[in-house]
Design a protein around this motif. Structure first.
Motif, PDB file in Angstrom:
ATOM      1  N   PRO A  86       0.830  -1.218   0.000  1.00 33.24           N
ATOM      2  CA  PRO A  86       0.000   0.000   0.000  1.00 33.24           C
ATOM      3  C   PRO A  86       0.859   1.260   0.000  1.00 33.24           C
ATOM      4  O   PRO A  86       1.986   1.243   0.490  1.00 33.24           O
ATOM      5  N   LYS A  87       0.306   2.347  -0.513  1.00 36.58           N
ATOM      6  CA  LYS A  87       1.092   3.583  -0.672  1.00 36.58           C
ATOM      7  C   LYS A  87       1.577   4.139   0.656  1.00 36.58           C
ATOM      8  O   LYS A  87       2.641   4.734   0.730  1.00 36.58           O
ATOM      9  N   TRP A  88       0.776   3.932   1.740  1.00 32.05           N
ATOM     10  CA  TRP A  88       1.154   4.528   3.013  1.00 32.05           C
ATOM     11  C   TRP A  88       2.326   3.812   3.682  1.00 32.05           C
ATOM     12  O   TRP A  88       2.814   4.230   4.703  1.00 32.05           O
ATOM     13  N   MET A  89       2.783   2.708   3.098  1.00 32.83           N
ATOM     14  CA  MET A  89       3.880   1.956   3.691  1.00 32.83           C
ATOM     15  C   MET A  89       5.242   2.345   3.101  1.00 32.83           C
ATOM     16  O   MET A  89       6.233   1.724   3.399  1.00 32.83           O
ATOM     17  N   LYS A  90       5.276   3.349   2.251  1.00 35.64           N
ATOM     18  CA  LYS A  90       6.559   3.708   1.625  1.00 35.64           C
ATOM     19  C   LYS A  90       7.242   4.798   2.451  1.00 35.64           C
ATOM     20  O   LYS A  90       6.605   5.717   2.945  1.00 35.64           O
ATOM     21  N   GLU A  91       8.560   4.676   2.597  1.00 35.81           N
ATOM     22  CA  GLU A  91       9.329   5.669   3.339  1.00 35.81           C
ATOM     23  C   GLU A  91      10.534   6.089   2.520  1.00 35.81           C
ATOM     24  O   GLU A  91      11.002   5.333   1.682  1.00 35.81           O
ATOM     25  N   SER A  92      11.083   7.279   2.827  1.00 33.82           N
ATOM     26  CA  SER A  92      12.241   7.737   2.052  1.00 33.82           C
ATOM     27  C   SER A  92      13.522   7.117   2.592  1.00 33.82           C
ATOM     28  O   SER A  92      13.608   6.754   3.756  1.00 33.82           O
ATOM     29  N   ILE A  93      14.529   7.030   1.731  1.00 37.76           N
ATOM     30  CA  ILE A  93      15.816   6.438   2.102  1.00 37.76           C
ATOM     31  C   ILE A  93      16.593   7.449   2.959  1.00 37.76           C
ATOM     32  O   ILE A  93      16.602   8.631   2.643  1.00 37.76           O
ATOM     33  N   PRO A  94      17.241   6.991   4.051  1.00 39.87           N
ATOM     34  CA  PRO A  94      17.936   7.948   4.919  1.00 39.87           C
ATOM     35  C   PRO A  94      19.141   8.598   4.232  1.00 39.87           C
ATOM     36  O   PRO A  94      19.790   7.990   3.391  1.00 39.87           O
ATOM     37  N   GLY A  95      19.415   9.829   4.624  1.00 44.03           N
ATOM     38  CA  GLY A  95      20.570  10.544   4.079  1.00 44.03           C
ATOM     39  C   GLY A  95      20.592  11.946   4.647  1.00 44.03           C
ATOM     40  O   GLY A  95      19.758  12.313   5.456  1.00 44.03           O
ATOM     41  N   GLY A  96      21.583  12.737   4.252  1.00 42.30           N
ATOM     42  CA  GLY A  96      21.624  14.117   4.723  1.00 42.30           C
ATOM     43  C   GLY A  96      22.721  14.319   5.755  1.00 42.30           C
ATOM     44  O   GLY A  96      23.357  13.393   6.226  1.00 42.30           O
ATOM     45  N   GLU A  97      22.896  15.592   6.141  1.00 37.99           N
ATOM     46  CA  GLU A  97      24.044  15.960   6.994  1.00 37.99           C
ATOM     47  C   GLU A  97      23.881  15.447   8.411  1.00 37.99           C
ATOM     48  O   GLU A  97      24.793  14.838   8.967  1.00 37.99           O
ATOM     49  N   LYS A  98      22.699  15.701   9.008  1.00 40.22           N
ATOM     50  CA  LYS A  98      22.486  15.279  10.397  1.00 40.22           C
ATOM     51  C   LYS A  98      22.620  13.771  10.517  1.00 40.22           C
ATOM     52  O   LYS A  98      23.172  13.248  11.493  1.00 40.22           O
ATOM     53  N   TYR A  99      22.112  13.080   9.519  1.00 37.28           N
ATOM     54  CA  TYR A  99      22.169  11.623   9.527  1.00 37.28           C
ATOM     55  C   TYR A  99      23.616  11.155   9.587  1.00 37.28           C
ATOM     56  O   TYR A  99      23.978  10.301  10.394  1.00 37.28           O
ATOM     57  N   THR A 100      24.464  11.721   8.738  1.00 36.81           N
ATOM     58  CA  THR A 100      25.862  11.284   8.698  1.00 36.81           C
ATOM     59  C   THR A 100      26.586  11.685   9.978  1.00 36.81           C
ATOM     60  O   THR A 100      27.428  10.949  10.479  1.00 36.81           O
ATOM     61  N   GLN A 101      26.214  12.848  10.533  1.00 35.88           N
ATOM     62  CA  GLN A 101      26.817  13.313  11.784  1.00 35.88           C
ATOM     63  C   GLN A 101      26.562  12.312  12.909  1.00 35.88           C
ATOM     64  O   GLN A 101      27.469  11.903  13.623  1.00 35.88           O
ATOM     65  N   ILE A 102      25.277  11.959  13.034  1.00 42.13           N
ATOM     66  CA  ILE A 102      24.892  11.029  14.096  1.00 42.13           C
ATOM     67  C   ILE A 102      25.582   9.691  13.894  1.00 42.13           C
ATOM     68  O   ILE A 102      26.116   9.096  14.828  1.00 42.13           O
TER      69      ILE A 102
END
Lengths: 389, 171
Positions: A86-102
């Motif tokens: 179902p469409k509501w089960m889709k999520e975006s792939i992690p990434g970005g500055e805060k993500y890499t920092q953590i």
């Protein structure tokens, strides 16, 4: 069933009842009631309620079809019969500055998060800060290997995991303090192999964090410590604000879904003991995964039992299969059905019990998902309500 | 030792074959199965060339559908099932903490060839749904030459509920 019907009839003229839309619960009582002509002693007000419900709300037939139709859940595709998610089960792939920092900080301090170990779909959103920009991560202590093998969990399992790092409490406290969070959730794996099952390590972590940041709100998502009162007491008295322990699923499916060492009664006992030992004002919390093969009726009954145990918060999320090594998903519950459970949980006026303090319910909701925001919001609402004349 | 060496070899080869390949060249002499995924061809080619001893195992699912696979010596039935996309859960990854990899050995002859289960395995097996006299945990059945041709049935479910107070018979 009859007592619930009587309850509905009693409250039929109260202003509160008439202003709110009827809950799933009251609809279920009407479903099981007999026809009006068969019971001459039922007061005529029930008739008025029925007429009003028929006019204002979905009809009873809609409720009857709730589980079999598409309003409650969506079928899951299998190899032999592939179906799209179902469409509501889709999520975006992690990434970005805060993500890499953590991520970098975690590896530096050799820390684990349940977000990574259990493959949480919200990882991208939580670590990058989401809408509010406040990043959260749920640190997992006592190592990354659990002694239990529950069918839904992706965390590694071993009979003899490596001993916990004695520096971990300090490292965790340092890492969390450096992130400048307002609310943090600390969780752990099960350590049935340790003499104290990891409870003193857990308590020490919370205490060290509280020393560094006394105003930070701490939630501990703990194992059941096999029901050991001493262990529960140690953690409950460590200074946390929220004591969480997940029952994972309805009572009927406990043996199917969880490890054989876990069970419903033990988990409920842990939650009750925590409430008893922890200082006043500590909240207890639990979490349930839907879509494991339970029926709405089972969920309602479990909610009642959980509320009766004094648990303040409950969360509902959709079970997602981490890999093909794990339990298949039985069905994808619709966001509307999740909303129904939330409304029910908040109302939950059955007998003398009040509803839950707050209920988080949605397909992507997990035990720690936006836990801080919900907590703070409910506290503010409670304070506002208390300050009213 | 031989078994372990071969298992390690096949594991290393599988790792080596991981990166995707460009479009296959037109067939030139070698009779390969082009309908397979590109990585699988090269893997298979390596395996054939390097000749890891394998045994033939048949998995029979609850609908009666059979799947014949080749399992390298030294690999557990659970790992083999996962490699071949067979519906066998392994919640505890073979650490004897669950009973989700429960398989039923269809021929008593083969069952007797297996080593006796350890106490830990027996404890977990006792919790398995649909337990039979020839049940084993898939993670504890390791491929060896005398098991060539073994047939393993997958139980109807991995649920543990006791229906009408059913108690599994002890081993």
């Amino acid at each position: 069933m009859h007592s619930r019907l009587a309850y509905v009839a009693r409250n039929v003229n109260s202003p509160r009842r008439s202003s709110k839309p009827p809950s799933l619960f009251s609809l279920s009582t009407l479903l099981f009631s007999s026809t009006p002509t068969a019971h001459p002693q039922i007061p005529p007000t029930l008739e008025a309620l029925r007429r009003r419900l028929a006019a204002e709300s979905p009809s009873l037939s809609d409720f009857v079809h709730l589980q079999s139709g598409s309003e409650y859940s969506v079928e899951v595709g299998t190899k032999k019969k592939p179906l799209p998610k179902p469409k509501w089960m889709k999520e975006s792939i992690p990434g970005g500055e805060k993500y890499t920092q953590i991520k970098r900080k975690l590896r530096e301090l050799k820390l684990h998060t349940v977000c990574e170990e259990a493959k949480c779909p919200n990882l991208g959103e939580c670590w990058s800060g989401g809408e509010t920009g406040t990043a959260t991560a749920t640190i997992m202590i006592l190592g990354d290997t659990c002694t239990r093998g529950c069918r839904f969990c992706n965390v590694k399992t071993s009979r003899t995991p490596p001993p916990p790092d004695p520096n971990e409490p300090s490292n965790v406290a340092e890492a969390i303090a450096s992130w400048g969070l307002d609310y943090v959730v600390i969780t752990s794996v099960d350590r049935d192999d340790l003499p104290d099952q990891g409870s003193s390590h857990f308590a020490e972590t919370v205490q060290k964090l509280k020393i560094l940041k006394p105003n930070m709100l701490v939630e501990a998502l703990v194992p059941d410590f096999r029901g050991d009162a001493g262990c529960v007491e140690k953690v409950a008295k460590s200074g946390l604000e929220v004591f969480a322990h997940n029952i994972e699923t309805v009572e009927e499916l406990q043996r199917e879904v969880r490890d054989h060492r876990a069970n419903f009664e033990q988990s409920i006992d842990v939650l009750m003991m925590a409430k008893k030992y922890a200082p006043a004002g500590t909240l207890t919390k639990t979490s349930v995964m839907l879509g494991c093969g339970e029926t709405p009726d089972q969920v309602l009954r479990t909610m009642e039992k959980v509320r009766a145990a004094g648990v303040d918060v409950i969360t509902f999320g959709q079970y997602m299969r981490p890999s093909k090594r794990h339990m298949p998903v039985a069905e994808y519950i619709t966001p509307e059905a999740f909303e129904n459970y939330r409304a029910l949980g908040m109302e939950m006026l059955h007998g003398i019990w009040q509803g839950f303090r707050y209920v988080a319910s949605g397909p992507m909701v997990r035990s720690s998902y936006k836990a801080g925001e919900f907590y703070i919001k409910s506290m503010i609402e409670a304070d506002r309500a208390a300050s009213l004349p | 030792m031989e078994g372990v060496y071969n298992y390690v070899l096949s594991f290393v080869l599988k790792l080596y074959c991981k990166p995707p390949l460009p479009a296959p060249p037109s067939p030139s002499g070698a009779h390969l199965h082009w309908h397979l995924h590109q990585e699988e061809h090269v893997c298979m080619l390596f395996k054939i060339v390097f000749c890891c001893p394998r045994i033939s195992v048949t998995f029979v699912d609850k609908d009666g559908d059979e799947k014949h696979i080749n399992v390298p010596i030294g690999m557990s039935m659970l790992e083999a099932a996962h490699e071949n996309d067979i519906e066998l859960e392994g919640a505890c990854e073979g650490s004897l903490a669950c009973s989700t990899c429960h398989v039923i050995v269809m021929d008593t002859e083969y069952y007797n060839k297996l080593e006796d289960p350890t106490d830990e395995e027996n404890d977990m097996l006792d919790l398995a749904f649909g337990l039979t006299e020839t049940s084993r945990l898939g993670c504890q059945v390791i491929a060896s030459p005398e098991l060539d041709g073994i047939r393993l049935a997958l139980p109807a479910a991995t649920r543990n509920f006791a229906v009408d107070g059913y108690k599994p018979k002890p081993h």
